[in-house]
Design a protein around this motif. Structure first.
Motif, PDB file in Angstrom:
ATOM      1  N   THR A   1     107.735  28.237 122.551  1.00 33.82           N
ATOM      2  CA  THR A   1     109.195  28.397 122.633  1.00 33.82           C
ATOM      3  C   THR A   1     109.737  29.350 121.569  1.00 33.82           C
ATOM      4  N   GLY A   2     109.003  29.491 120.452  1.00 32.43           N
ATOM      5  CA  GLY A   2     109.442  30.428 119.420  1.00 32.43           C
ATOM      6  C   GLY A   2     109.509  31.846 119.959  1.00 32.43           C
TER       7      GLY A   2
ATOM      8  N   GLY B   1     107.191  24.332 119.111  1.00 31.80           N
ATOM      9  CA  GLY B   1     108.479  24.815 118.608  1.00 31.80           C
ATOM     10  C   GLY B   1     108.955  24.008 117.417  1.00 31.80           C
TER      11      GLY B   1
ATOM     12  N   ARG C   1     120.665  27.892 121.879  1.00 32.20           N
ATOM     13  CA  ARG C   1     119.755  26.754 122.054  1.00 32.20           C
ATOM     14  C   ARG C   1     119.911  26.138 123.441  1.00 32.20           C
TER      15      ARG C   1
ATOM     16  N   ASP D   1     115.761  26.766 109.303  1.00 32.42           N
ATOM     17  CA  ASP D   1     115.393  26.036 110.524  1.00 32.42           C
ATOM     18  C   ASP D   1     115.533  24.515 110.347  1.00 32.42           C
TER      19      ASP D   1
ATOM     20  N   TYR E   1     112.922  32.529 121.505  1.00 34.61           N
ATOM     21  CA  TYR E   1     113.986  32.848 120.540  1.00 34.61           C
ATOM     22  C   TYR E   1     113.771  34.255 119.972  1.00 34.61           C
ATOM     23  N   ARG E   2     112.500  34.617 119.816  1.00 33.10           N
ATOM     24  CA  ARG E   2     112.195  35.964 119.333  1.00 33.10           C
ATOM     25  C   ARG E   2     112.645  37.023 120.346  1.00 33.10           C
TER      26      ARG E   2
END
Ligand code: DC
Length: 227
Positions: free
Chosen positions: A35-36, A128, A109, A183, A39-40
């Motif tokens: 999942t990172g 994540g 999000r 974070d 976001y990237r």
């Protein structure tokens, strides 16, 4: 466990989530969702647009519009943004920094979580920061991976060095600490240990040792559910 198996892996950067997530997905023949990288990809989309990254409304709206895909096998996963392969680009230092900033925006999000639920509902290993707490609070097994900051920074440094050899270890360490702090302290879905997560500290352990512990834990949970 007759329903699709969902494995959540959360933890700070450099805790081994990606490597172990990929290995577990392969072992269990499940989809792997990093999942990172989503976001990237949003961060890269912001950088390539005329949007100001401080404009939460515009960034949130962009996140809900852009098309982001994760394709391929766990070991050769390709990340696409509007159909374009951005797998390498999203690993740059600038994207790394901005992804942490924009991931604190609630609208970003919401957009990502909705996609992650859709992608993972038929069974997956997801990694994540909020998988076990927000994305799949009913995941079959939740892991929280961690390691001492020096070791995590060392792993990150080795990884980053392959992309950018001008980064020093101290810079990697400082950047990682700043990102982890952001974070873990944001208001919406901060990085926290889910109540029912299995916490694994990989300091001083090999990847294989951690993998074996995860596999044993998954087997134990499956047995418990069956009985
Ligand atoms: O795991 P990573 O380093 O590729 O993630 C990049 C950033 O995305 C990280 O700084 C925090 C954010 N992120 C998040 O907020 N929630 C997730 N589930 C995954 C990543």
């Amino acid at each position: 466990m007759s329903h699709p198996l969902i494995i959540a892996i959360d933890g700070p950067s450099g805790s081994g989530k990606s490597t172990l997530g990929r290995m577990l997905a392969r072992e269990l023949n499940l989809l792997y969702i990093d999942t990172g990288s989503m976001y990237r990809a949003v961060a890269l989309a912001v950088m390539e647009s005329s949007i100001n990254s401080n404009d939460d409304v515009a960034v949130g709206s962009l996140a809900s519009r852009v098309s982001i895909d994760l394709r391929g096998e766990p070991d050769s996963m390709e990340v696409t943004l509007e159909g374009r392969d951005v797998t390498e680009e999203i690993r740059s230092e600038e994207v790394t920094h901005l992804s942490s900033v924009i991931s604190a925006i609630p609208a970003v999000r919401r957009a990502m979580v909705a996609r992650q639920r859709e992608m993972g509902e038929r069974g997956a290993v997801l990694n994540g920061r909020d998988i076990g707490t927000v994305v799949f609070p009913n995941a079959d097994v939740k892991f929280f991976l961690t390691a001492v900051p020096e070791e995590r920074a060392k792993r990150r440094f080795v990884e980053e060095h392959t992309h950018d050899s001008s980064v020093s270890f101290d810079e990697t360490f400082a950047d990682m600490a700043e990102r982890d702090q952001r974070d873990a302290t944001r208001i919406d879905s901060p990085l926290t240990v889910a109540e029912d997560a299995i916490v694994l500290d990989s300091t001083g352990l090999s990847i294989d040792e951690v993998l074996q512990r995860m596999i044993v834990a998954i087997r134990e949970r499956s047995e418990k559910r069956k009985s």
